[in-house]
Enzyme design. Structure first.
Site, short mmCIF file in Angstrom:
data_model
loop_
_atom_site.label_atom_id
_atom_site.label_comp_id
_atom_site.label_asym_id
_atom_site.label_seq_id
_atom_site.Cartn_x
_atom_site.Cartn_y
_atom_site.Cartn_z
N SER A 12 0.05 18.90 -6.68
CA SER A 12 -1.16 19.34 -7.37
C SER A 12 -0.93 20.67 -8.08
O SER A 12 -0.06 21.46 -7.71
CB SER A 12 -2.31 19.50 -6.38
OG SER A 12 -2.52 18.31 -5.67
N1 SAH Z 1 -0.20 17.69 -0.78
C1 SAH Z 1 0.83 17.28 -1.73
C2 SAH Z 1 0.25 16.49 -2.89
C3 SAH Z 1 0.33 15.08 -2.59
S1 SAH Z 1 -0.16 13.90 -3.78
C4 SAH Z 1 1.65 18.44 -2.21
O1 SAH Z 1 1.34 19.59 -1.85
O2 SAH Z 1 2.63 18.20 -2.91
C5 SAH Z 1 -0.90 12.75 -2.66
C6 SAH Z 1 0.01 12.12 -1.65
O3 SAH Z 1 -0.78 11.28 -0.82
C7 SAH Z 1 1.10 11.23 -2.23
O4 SAH Z 1 2.34 11.66 -1.79
C8 SAH Z 1 0.77 9.83 -1.67
O5 SAH Z 1 1.91 9.05 -1.38
C9 SAH Z 1 0.02 10.20 -0.41
N2 SAH Z 1 -0.86 9.15 0.15
C10 SAH Z 1 -1.63 8.23 -0.50
N3 SAH Z 1 -2.28 7.45 0.38
C11 SAH Z 1 -1.93 7.90 1.63
C12 SAH Z 1 -2.28 7.51 2.96
N4 SAH Z 1 -3.12 6.52 3.23
N5 SAH Z 1 -1.73 8.20 3.98
C13 SAH Z 1 -0.87 9.22 3.76
N6 SAH Z 1 -0.50 9.62 2.54
C14 SAH Z 1 -1.03 8.97 1.47
#
Ligand code: SAH
Length: 219
Positions: free
Chosen positions: A67
């Site tokens: 993000s």
């Molecule tokens: N917090 C992260 C941003 C992640 S983007 C950072 O600081 O870089 C959102 C993430 O959520 C992605 O990696 C995606 O694979 C994950 N995601 C989506 N659905 C999910 C679920 N049900 N459980 C765990 N992770 C999930």
């Protein structure tokens, strides 16, 4: 060369904090300190390192993104982190948000659905010196029951509603920050749990990648 580049990143980091966070509405000293300390360049792919401090999200592989710094800061500030807090993050991605949380408090648990990203987040956090974060590959819509209840839950992917298990795994008086809405746009919500009820406050409009799992979007 190495040192020159590090100096350059530390300048970019300071500028990001001033221009993208403090110039907007990020006032928490603890949040600002964390963003001045955690090296975001370690959490983005080598090929986009020069854009590590840009005011936008970046691709991290597997169709996912890290993000924009401001959104991470806004979520962290709204969550009102305290030192003794036990925090659950859903969506480890690059591990950057987890590292920010780990800088600010004692216990961070983070669930990621994609094995390759769980490993990436773990490696990135280690490189940046945050060894205490616990990662798990799994469906975060079901939380991480082993360590529940949590003081704070931060969901970094967009959900059509607030997953029931996450509310169950939140302490009374606990807080959750979660983007809720459609696939294209969502409301970033601050959810407080009180006497088994939830009180929701809208923080802003936002755009996240989808939360995919049993209690959110289908794959
Ligand atoms: N917090 C992260 C941003 C992640 S983007 C950072 O600081 O870089 C959102 C993430 O959520 C992605 O990696 C995606 O694979 C994950 N995601 C989506 N659905 C999910 C679920 N049900 N459980 C765990 N992770 C999930």
């Amino acid at each position: 060369m190495q040192n020159l580049q590090e100096n350059d990143f530390s300048e970019q980091r300071k500028r990001m904090v001033h221009e993208q966070l403090m110039a907007r509405d990020i006032y928490s000293e603890d949040v600002i300190k964390a963003f001045l300390s955690v090296k975001r360049e370690l959490f983005v792919p080598e090929s986009s390192r020069e854009h590590a401090y840009g005011d936008f999200p970046l691709a991290i592989g597997f169709g996912q993104t890290i993000s924009q710094p401001y959104i991470v800061a806004l979520m962290t500030q709204a969550a009102d982190i305290f030192k003794e807090a036990r925090i659950l993050e859903i969506g480890s991605g690059s591990g950057y948000q987890a590292a920010i949380l780990a800088y600010m408090c004692a216990e961070v648990y983070s669930v990621e659905r994609i094995e390759g990203l769980k490993e990436l987040a773990e490696q990135n956090c280690s490189k940046a010196g945050f060894f205490a974060v616990r990662f798990k590959c799994g469906d975060g819509t079901l939380g991480w029951p082993e360590y529940a209840p949590y003081d704070i839950i931060i969901v970094t992917a967009a959900s059509p509603h607030i997953p029931v298990e996450l509310v169950n795994q939140l302490k009374d008086n606990g807080r959750m920050v979660i983007p809720v809405g459609g696939l294209a746009v969502q409301d970033l919500l601050l959810v407080r749990k009180k006497d088994n009820k939830t009180i929701k406050e809208k923080l802003c409009g936002c755009r996240f990648v989808p939360l995919i799992g049993e209690d959110a979007w289908e794959d």
